[in-house]
Scaffold this active site. Structure first.
Site, PDB file in Angstrom:
ATOM      1  N   ASP A   1      -7.361   2.155 -38.467  1.00  0.00           N
ATOM      2  CA  ASP A   1      -8.093   1.386 -38.481  1.00  0.00           C
ATOM      3  C   ASP A   1      -7.918   1.156 -36.939  1.00  0.00           C
ATOM      4  O   ASP A   1      -6.901   1.992 -36.842  1.00  0.00           O
ATOM      5  CB  ASP A   1      -8.349  -0.081 -39.033  1.00  0.00           C
ATOM      6  N   ASP A  28      -2.816  -1.340 -38.560  1.00  0.00           N
ATOM      7  CA  ASP A  28      -2.642  -2.215 -40.314  1.00  0.00           C
ATOM      8  C   ASP A  28      -3.102  -1.419 -41.243  1.00  0.00           C
ATOM      9  O   ASP A  28      -2.621  -2.217 -42.517  1.00  0.00           O
ATOM     10  CB  ASP A  28      -2.333  -3.249 -40.163  1.00  0.00           C
ATOM     11  N   ASP A  62      -6.261  -1.232 -34.872  1.00  0.00           N
ATOM     12  CA  ASP A  62      -5.182  -2.061 -34.605  1.00  0.00           C
ATOM     13  C   ASP A  62      -3.513  -1.406 -35.674  1.00  0.00           C
ATOM     14  O   ASP A  62      -2.727  -1.586 -35.428  1.00  0.00           O
ATOM     15  CB  ASP A  62      -4.817  -3.628 -34.493  1.00  0.00           C
ATOM     16  N   SER A  65      -9.139  -5.946 -35.048  1.00  0.00           N
ATOM     17  CA  SER A  65      -8.887  -5.099 -36.466  1.00  0.00           C
ATOM     18  C   SER A  65     -10.323  -4.358 -36.961  1.00  0.00           C
ATOM     19  O   SER A  65     -10.729  -3.594 -35.969  1.00  0.00           O
ATOM     20  CB  SER A  65      -8.321  -6.598 -37.821  1.00  0.00           C
TER      21      SER A  65
END
Length: 460
Positions: free
Chosen positions: A250, A254, A252, A106
């Protein structure tokens, strides 16, 4: 360097010693545990898992370890390659798979990576399931397949297309209204997979994309957490390009943060607020966030005669409450949008599409839109306690101390005052109480935190 094992997965820094860091042996052991857990809980022989990764430098290596391990267990693997967390979540049910693993840490810096575990719905496994996976990893009770029973391996290159088309097909995404505006948008994708997926979406919506840090090479040009102090470059570029606004995701994809046309932060708490404003204006319903998210979401829900509820911190908890309340919209104040008409996971792509629809229909600039929402300011502090002090006892005393206020104890202690709030949560790893506050000014939020710290010290 560290290795963090939790019910939601395993996360750590690459290299170092086994058991202390995320080494190849730790990756294999944990992938084996999840695969074995699935085999133990599924009443069928052939299992299929979906794998996708962000653009971290270690991603290819970790991907090879995970896919080979799963094949070694006799599990079939569909490898999406460079992907996003929400795309993997969408593709698990799309392909009728039995689960998924997302390889991403993340917003953590580049030396980190992680395995995040999904069930057959494409949602994060719950706490009970996670504990069972951890127990299997500790026991190493694995039974690998013989040569004729090894899992099959295939790749898919159409996952982004499928994910984006599902977004374009949503009733609440007005593609033509967005296209008519011909928005110019600057994108900071921190050199990860958002640099692939978000421009694909924006192109379908008739927007011009100015790319900043969109090369998916895993070399993060700044701290990848999308906070104001890390985003000076995009704020300047939005002004220089005379863009309509900026989008920040970010690694990833999400979490979604926005920059207005003046190069000012929209406020990560307000991504969810704006999207909820649009949806609840068109459909009365329930909005959900966690206890540490802004009160602004509650205020906006009330203006539309809709209900608001708060869950314990954590995406799984938000999703569970959304399902219980049949929520129209939910998420977390860190820029995480969960739109259940698409799937139950934080998704920056659907967040962008819904925000653009809202912006187009309101016919306002981004700064004008933001000015229409109540302004709150957050403070974050902590108080360190000596190990012999019982943190639960302190929280219990604080609950009793403020029993005449609106108090929630579903996750630590949250005290809602008339004009502000404070949320106290204990750390799981050290004798610390984390103190989150929100008020009408930064000074007031900080002062409330200091006052609460003083009150805690008086109770010790």
């Amino acid at each position: 360097m560290s290795l963090i094992k939790s019910i939601s997965g395993i996360r750590g820094t690459i290299g170092g010693k086994v058991g202390d860091n995320l080494t190849p042996l730790d990756v294999v052991k944990f992938a084996s545990a999840f695969g074995t857990w699935l085999q133990n809980n599924k009443n069928k022989k052939d299992l299929t898992l979906i794998i996708g990764r962000d653009a971290r430098i270690s991603g290819s290596m970790v991907n090879s370890l995970v896919t080979a391990t799963l094949q070694g267990l006799g599990i079939n693997v569909v490898d999406l390659g460079l992907s996003t967390t929400p795309t993997v979540e969408v593709m698990v049910p799309e392909l009728n798979a039995d689960g998924g693993i997302i390889l991403t840490a993340s917003h953590n810096p580049k030396q980190w990576n992680a395995l995040k575990l999904l069930n057959e719905k494409g949602e994060f496994i719950n706490g009970e399931n996670g504990a069972e996976v951890l127990a299997l990893a500790e026991s190493e009770d694995f039974n690998y397949a013989e040569v004729d029973d090894l899992g099959q391996y295939e790749t898919r290159e159409d996952a982004f297309d499928i994910h984006i088309q599902k977004i374009l097909d949503l009733a609440m995404v007005d593609v033509e209204a967005i296209k008519a505006k011909k928005y110019k948008i600057v994108l900071d994708a921190v050199n990860s997979t958002g640099g692939i997926a978000i421009p694909m979406l924006l192109d379908k919506l008739g927007c011009e994309t100015v790319k900043l840090y969109c090369e998916p090479n895993g070399q993060f040009p700044h701290n990848p957490e999308p906070l104001k102090e890390h985003l000076g470059d995009i704020c300047e570029l939005v002004k220089k390009e005379n863009a309509d606004f900026g989008v920040v995701v970010d690694p990833d994809v999400d979490r979604l943060a926005l920059v207005d046309e003046k190069g000012e932060m929209f406020g990560e708490e307000y991504t969810l607020v704006a999207v909820a404003d649009y949806l609840l204006k068109n459909k009365n319903g329930v909005a959900i966030s966690n206890l540490s998210s802004s009160r602004a979401l509650r205020d906006v829900a009330q203006t539309h005669n809709s209900e608001y509820f708060a869950s314990a911190v954590g995406e799984v908890n938000v999703v569970n409450l959304m399902k219980e309340k049949d929520a129209v919209i939910g998420g977390e104040g860190n820029g995480g949008i969960i739109y259940p008409d698409l799937h139950y996971g934080r998704d920056s792509l659907v967040g962008v599409a819904l925000f653009l629809t809202h912006l187009a229909k309101e016919n306002k600039t981004v700064s004008e839109l933001r000015a229409g929402y109540p302004s709150y300011f957050m403070g974050k502090k902590k108080i360190e306690l000596t190990p012999e002090i019982n943190v639960d006892d302190i929280l219990s005393k604080m609950e009793k101390e403020y029993q005449n206020e609106n108090v929630s104890t579903i996750d630590g202690v949250k005290i809602d005052f008339e004009n502000n709030w404070v949320h106290l949560r204990k750390s799981n790893t050290e004798p610390i109480i984390r103190i989150y506050t929100e008020a009408k000014s930064q000074e007031e939020a900080d002062k409330l935190g200091d006052d609460i710290i003083a009150k805690i010290k008086s109770l010790i």
